[in-house]
Design a protein around this motif. Structure first.
Motif, PDB file in Angstrom:
ATOM      1  N   ALA A  84       0.864  -1.180   0.000  1.00 44.41           N
ATOM      2  CA  ALA A  84       0.000   0.000   0.000  1.00 44.41           C
ATOM      3  C   ALA A  84       0.896   1.225   0.000  1.00 44.41           C
ATOM      4  CB  ALA A  84      -0.908  -0.003   1.220  1.00 44.41           C
ATOM      5  N   GLN A  85       0.527   2.204  -0.818  1.00 46.05           N
ATOM      6  CA  GLN A  85       1.317   3.424  -0.938  1.00 46.05           C
ATOM      7  C   GLN A  85       0.427   4.626  -0.663  1.00 46.05           C
ATOM      8  OE1 GLN A  85       2.325   4.569  -4.901  1.00 46.05           O
ATOM      9  NE2 GLN A  85       4.252   5.538  -4.314  1.00 46.05           N
ATOM     10  N   LEU A  86       0.937   5.551   0.168  1.00 45.64           N
ATOM     11  CA  LEU A  86       0.220   6.781   0.511  1.00 45.64           C
ATOM     12  C   LEU A  86       1.026   7.973   0.017  1.00 45.64           C
ATOM     13  CD1 LEU A  86      -0.802   5.930   4.185  1.00 45.64           C
ATOM     14  CD2 LEU A  86      -2.333   6.028   2.217  1.00 45.64           C
ATOM     15  N   GLN A  87       0.298   9.026  -0.446  1.00 42.44           N
ATOM     16  CA  GLN A  87       0.971  10.233  -0.906  1.00 42.44           C
ATOM     17  C   GLN A  87       0.121  11.438  -0.535  1.00 42.44           C
ATOM     18  OE1 GLN A  87       2.651  10.141  -4.869  1.00 42.44           O
ATOM     19  NE2 GLN A  87       2.132  12.297  -5.215  1.00 42.44           N
ATOM     20  N   LYS A  88       0.779  12.461   0.058  1.00 47.57           N
ATOM     21  CA  LYS A  88       0.059  13.655   0.505  1.00 47.57           C
ATOM     22  C   LYS A  88       0.863  14.900   0.177  1.00 47.57           C
ATOM     23  CE  LYS A  88      -2.970  16.124   2.816  1.00 47.57           C
ATOM     24  NZ  LYS A  88      -4.363  16.321   2.312  1.00 47.57           N
ATOM     25  N   GLU A  89       0.218  15.863  -0.472  1.00 43.62           N
ATOM     26  CA  GLU A  89       0.870  17.125  -0.776  1.00 43.62           C
ATOM     27  C   GLU A  89       0.920  17.974   0.486  1.00 43.62           C
ATOM     28  OE1 GLU A  89       0.243  19.434  -4.637  1.00 43.62           O
ATOM     29  OE2 GLU A  89      -0.855  20.675  -3.168  1.00 43.62           O
ATOM     30  N   VAL A  90       2.125  18.457   0.846  1.00 47.95           N
ATOM     31  CA  VAL A  90       2.280  19.237   2.081  1.00 47.95           C
ATOM     32  C   VAL A  90       2.658  20.687   1.807  1.00 47.95           C
ATOM     33  CG1 VAL A  90       2.839  17.237   3.514  1.00 47.95           C
ATOM     34  CG2 VAL A  90       4.671  18.420   2.296  1.00 47.95           C
ATOM     35  N   LEU A  91       3.279  20.958   0.668  1.00 49.51           N
ATOM     36  CA  LEU A  91       3.614  22.326   0.289  1.00 49.51           C
ATOM     37  C   LEU A  91       3.267  22.522  -1.175  1.00 49.51           C
ATOM     38  CD1 LEU A  91       7.135  22.822   1.966  1.00 49.51           C
ATOM     39  CD2 LEU A  91       4.945  23.766   2.743  1.00 49.51           C
ATOM     40  N   SER A  92       2.726  23.684  -1.505  1.00 50.15           N
ATOM     41  CA  SER A  92       2.376  23.947  -2.897  1.00 50.15           C
ATOM     42  C   SER A  92       2.500  25.429  -3.191  1.00 50.15           C
ATOM     43  CB  SER A  92       0.943  23.481  -3.187  1.00 50.15           C
ATOM     44  OG  SER A  92       0.606  23.725  -4.530  1.00 50.15           O
ATOM     45  N   TYR A  93       3.335  25.735  -4.157  1.00 49.47           N
ATOM     46  CA  TYR A  93       3.513  27.109  -4.613  1.00 49.47           C
ATOM     47  C   TYR A  93       3.384  27.134  -6.131  1.00 49.47           C
ATOM     48  CZ  TYR A  93       5.437  27.701   0.075  1.00 49.47           C
ATOM     49  OH  TYR A  93       5.601  27.709   1.424  1.00 49.47           O
ATOM     50  N   GLU A  94       3.385  28.314  -6.710  1.00 51.65           N
ATOM     51  CA  GLU A  94       3.235  28.417  -8.152  1.00 51.65           C
ATOM     52  C   GLU A  94       4.384  27.750  -8.887  1.00 51.65           C
ATOM     53  OE1 GLU A  94       2.817  31.915 -11.568  1.00 51.65           O
ATOM     54  OE2 GLU A  94       2.511  32.385  -9.440  1.00 51.65           O
ATOM     55  N   CYS A  95       5.569  27.808  -8.310  1.00 51.59           N
ATOM     56  CA  CYS A  95       6.750  27.275  -8.990  1.00 51.59           C
ATOM     57  C   CYS A  95       7.134  25.871  -8.539  1.00 51.59           C
ATOM     58  CB  CYS A  95       7.945  28.201  -8.772  1.00 51.59           C
ATOM     59  SG  CYS A  95       8.449  28.316  -7.034  1.00 51.59           S
ATOM     60  N   CYS A  96       6.641  25.455  -7.400  1.00 53.80           N
ATOM     61  CA  CYS A  96       7.109  24.175  -6.863  1.00 53.80           C
ATOM     62  C   CYS A  96       6.110  23.604  -5.871  1.00 53.80           C
ATOM     63  CB  CYS A  96       8.476  24.340  -6.195  1.00 53.80           C
ATOM     64  SG  CYS A  96       8.476  25.573  -4.873  1.00 53.80           S
ATOM     65  N   LYS A  97       6.321  22.331  -5.527  1.00 56.54           N
ATOM     66  CA  LYS A  97       5.510  21.678  -4.508  1.00 56.54           C
ATOM     67  C   LYS A  97       6.311  20.528  -3.903  1.00 56.54           C
ATOM     68  CE  LYS A  97       3.152  18.219  -7.375  1.00 56.54           C
ATOM     69  NZ  LYS A  97       1.836  17.588  -7.668  1.00 56.54           N
ATOM     70  N   VAL A  98       5.872  20.100  -2.709  1.00 55.06           N
ATOM     71  CA  VAL A  98       6.518  18.998  -2.008  1.00 55.06           C
ATOM     72  C   VAL A  98       5.446  18.013  -1.557  1.00 55.06           C
ATOM     73  CG1 VAL A  98       7.905  18.301  -0.010  1.00 55.06           C
ATOM     74  CG2 VAL A  98       8.444  20.420  -1.233  1.00 55.06           C
ATOM     75  N   LYS A 121       9.680  23.541 -11.407  1.00 51.83           N
ATOM     76  CA  LYS A 121       9.790  23.955 -12.806  1.00 51.83           C
ATOM     77  C   LYS A 121      10.099  22.775 -13.748  1.00 51.83           C
ATOM     78  CE  LYS A 121      11.169  28.735 -11.952  1.00 51.83           C
ATOM     79  NZ  LYS A 121      12.179  29.797 -12.223  1.00 51.83           N
ATOM     80  N   GLY A 122       9.328  21.721 -13.634  1.00 50.48           N
ATOM     81  CA  GLY A 122       9.490  20.590 -14.539  1.00 50.48           C
ATOM     82  C   GLY A 122      10.521  19.572 -14.094  1.00 50.48           C
ATOM     83  N   PHE A 123      11.238  19.875 -13.010  1.00 49.07           N
ATOM     84  CA  PHE A 123      12.193  18.920 -12.459  1.00 49.07           C
ATOM     85  C   PHE A 123      11.578  18.251 -11.228  1.00 49.07           C
ATOM     86  CE2 PHE A 123      14.738  22.005 -14.713  1.00 49.07           C
ATOM     87  CZ  PHE A 123      15.692  21.231 -15.354  1.00 49.07           C
ATOM     88  N   SER A 124      12.013  17.053 -10.941  1.00 49.83           N
ATOM     89  CA  SER A 124      11.528  16.371  -9.739  1.00 49.83           C
ATOM     90  C   SER A 124      12.645  15.513  -9.163  1.00 49.83           C
ATOM     91  CB  SER A 124      10.307  15.491 -10.067  1.00 49.83           C
ATOM     92  OG  SER A 124      10.664  14.452 -10.959  1.00 49.83           O
ATOM     93  N   ALA A 125      12.584  15.317  -7.853  1.00 49.47           N
ATOM     94  CA  ALA A 125      13.567  14.482  -7.159  1.00 49.47           C
ATOM     95  C   ALA A 125      12.868  13.803  -5.994  1.00 49.47           C
ATOM     96  CB  ALA A 125      14.743  15.316  -6.672  1.00 49.47           C
ATOM     97  N   SER A 126      13.325  12.597  -5.665  1.00 50.16           N
ATOM     98  CA  SER A 126      12.735  11.827  -4.574  1.00 50.16           C
ATOM     99  C   SER A 126      13.823  11.414  -3.601  1.00 50.16           C
ATOM    100  CB  SER A 126      12.030  10.577  -5.102  1.00 50.16           C
ATOM    101  OG  SER A 126      10.983  10.910  -5.981  1.00 50.16           O
ATOM    102  N   LEU A 127      13.490  11.426  -2.320  1.00 49.64           N
ATOM    103  CA  LEU A 127      14.395  10.984  -1.275  1.00 49.64           C
ATOM    104  C   LEU A 127      13.608  10.120  -0.306  1.00 49.64           C
ATOM    105  CD1 LEU A 127      17.210  11.189   0.123  1.00 49.64           C
ATOM    106  CD2 LEU A 127      16.289  13.146   1.398  1.00 49.64           C
ATOM    107  N   GLY A 128      14.131   8.938   0.013  1.00 45.31           N
ATOM    108  CA  GLY A 128      13.389   8.044   0.892  1.00 45.31           C
ATOM    109  C   GLY A 128      14.288   7.205   1.769  1.00 45.31           C
ATOM    110  N   TYR A 129      13.691   6.602   2.779  1.00 43.16           N
ATOM    111  CA  TYR A 129      14.406   5.708   3.700  1.00 43.16           C
ATOM    112  C   TYR A 129      13.451   4.586   4.073  1.00 43.16           C
ATOM    113  CZ  TYR A 129      17.379   4.160   7.546  1.00 43.16           C
ATOM    114  OH  TYR A 129      18.192   3.420   8.357  1.00 43.16           O
ATOM    115  N   SER A 130      13.982   3.363   4.148  1.00 40.20           N
ATOM    116  CA  SER A 130      13.124   2.223   4.468  1.00 40.20           C
ATOM    117  C   SER A 130      13.770   1.354   5.543  1.00 40.20           C
ATOM    118  CB  SER A 130      12.856   1.370   3.216  1.00 40.20           C
ATOM    119  OG  SER A 130      14.057   0.781   2.747  1.00 40.20           O
TER     120      SER A 130
END
Length: 460
Positions: free
Chosen positions: A314-328, A402-411
């Motif tokens: 099961a995978q969960l995803q939640k938007e926590v920050l959102s601006y015109e140029c970027c989001k997290v 701006k069209g770029f994305s990056a992911s960081l995780g720990y398991s």
């Protein structure tokens, strides 16, 4: 390659893991985890879309390159070396003495000089008996060269690297407005492993094989002497040479890197997104990769060593920050996996003799009592590995700009202890070669059966 593809490649290549039980020492088998599917779950939605077009009712192809590597330190050596050590003192003696050395050179069939040995004990003629001269019986004279003053220190620094390129066929559709997808992936992988075996501070060694006197030993009952030509192929001039001696058919330690490449395990993944923030899925893997041979410790493998797997996640995803140029976005997943039963080759030690007793010289008296062989040739057996369950929890974050994305995780993960069952019995009359047996065990018959074997993994 698009910029998004490049970012996906760099993110995947940044993953690294080293996993082993802290209390596991002296083991003869290690297989790194294969977190390919777990890493894919942590990728951003933009990166995951590179694996295939998500439009409903369409087939698509995609690909992903991933890299996995161990950290570079010698604590990993504790997994393979006895008593939780990352280096060993080896000394010529009849048995390892914890106060003097960690492993006996005799166990490894390493010969050496002995400056303190009386001259009469260097006579190795089987017909010579120094008892009449106030000495010892011929059988002991014959084995005198095994009791030497050889000494050295060895250390390991195991590490591995694995690269995988997975091609995926994907079908996306909707059922009652719920998006779902079916993906079939086949990786082509390469793994490179190295033990980085080093031996230092070597003293009292022979420089050449020609300088070594003839060697003999006896069977477990002390009744038969063995001609030198039957022993010579097994002795070595150093620990590095001994652990890679070709007369050891299994559990060798290579002084050079080992590498394998080939097709990995075929994966089938079915998932659905009933809610915008929730993805549920099941995945299975078919064992299409090559099995291991147990010829070397830490041999490279590109798959699950002949095991299929079943998993639910099961995978969960939640938007926590959102601006015109970027989001997290924050992301997490939980997975349950079962590795299905299968057959493998494993090498065991003897409970009575302790760690690394697998390397003792042994004799199968029932079949050929005149040819001693390294114990690994007898103690490496085909086993059935039972079902092994594991659970994984992962947390991470996606950043989009701006069209770029990056992911960081720990398991983190937990895995139950594996269960092994011998598929064939040991030889019925297996002896440790008489003069080479540990103190208190000579002559020693290894009674056939699982109760005589010792391994960190559970035998039942």
């Amino acid at each position: 390659m698009s910029m998004k593809s490049l970012l996906l490649l760099l993110a995947a290549m940044g993953a690294a893991s080293t996993a082993y039980a802290a209390d596991a020492t002296g083991r003869s088998y290690f297989q790194p985890r294969l977190p390919w599917a777990e890493q894919a779950l942590m990728l951003s939605d933009d990166a995951r879309s590179l694996l295939g077009d998500e439009d409903a009712g369409r087939f698509s192809f995609g690909s992903m390159v991933q890299y996995q590597g161990s950290t570079s330190d010698n604590t990993f050596a504790k997994y393979f070396l006895p008593n939780g050590k990352n280096n060993l003192v080896v000394k010529g003696a009849n048995a390892a003495d914890p106060l003097v050395c960690d492993v006996s050179a005799t166990w490894l069939q390493v010969v050496g000089t002995n400056p303190n040995l009386p001259a009469r004990l260097t006579a190795v003629d089987a017909t010579f008996d120094s008892t009449a001269l106030g000495g010892v019986p011929a059988a002991v004279d014959a084995a005198a060269q095994w009791f030497n003053a050889y000494r050295s220190s060895i250390n390991l620094k195991p590490s591995f690297e694995r690269t995988s390129a997975t091609t995926q066929l994907r079908y996306n559709n909707k059922l009652f407005s719920v998006p779902w997808s079916l993906a079939i992936g086949l990786p082509v992988a390469q793994m490179r492993s190295t033990m980085q075996l080093r031996e230092t501070a070597v003293v009292n060694n022979y420089e050449t094989r020609g300088a070594v006197p003839a060697l003999r030993t006896s069977d477990g009952a002390g009744a038969v002497t063995f001609p030198a030509q039957n022993i010579q192929p097994h002795y070595s001039l150093s620990v590095v040479e001994a652990l890679s001696n070709p007369n050891k058919h299994y559990a060798k330690i290579s002084s050079r890197p080992l590498e394998v490449q080939g097709i990995g395990d075929l994966s089938i993944d079915l998932n659905a997104r009933p809610l915008s923030f929730l993805t549920l899925g099941v995945r299975g893997e078919l064992p299409t990769s090559q099995r291991g041979t147990a010829e070397y410790l830490f041999e490279p493998l590109v798959g699950n060593n002949g095991h299929g797997t079943l998993a639910a996640y099961a995978q969960l995803q939640k938007e926590v920050l959102s601006y015109e140029c970027c989001k997290v976005d924050l992301k997490g997943y939980v997975q349950y996996q079962a590795q299905l039963p299968g057959h493998e080759m494993r090498t065991f030690d003897l409970k009575a003799a302790g760690p690394w007793s697998r390397y003792l010289l042994m004799i199968d008296a029932a079949n050929n009592q005149f040819n001693a062989e390294s114990g690994v040739n007898f103690l490496t057996r085909s086993v059935r590995v039972g079902t092994m369950q594991s659970a994984t929890l992962g947390l991470g974050a996606d950043a989009h700009w701006k069209g770029f994305s990056a992911s960081l995780g720990y398991s983190v993960f937990a895995r139950e202890q594996e269960t092994l069952r011998l598929r064939s019995a040991l030889p019925e009359k297996l002896f440790i070669a008489g003069q080479l047996a540990p103190a208190g065990l000579a002559p020693h018959l290894i009674y056939a059966g699982e109760k005589t074997l010792s391994v960190s993994d559970h035998i039942k």
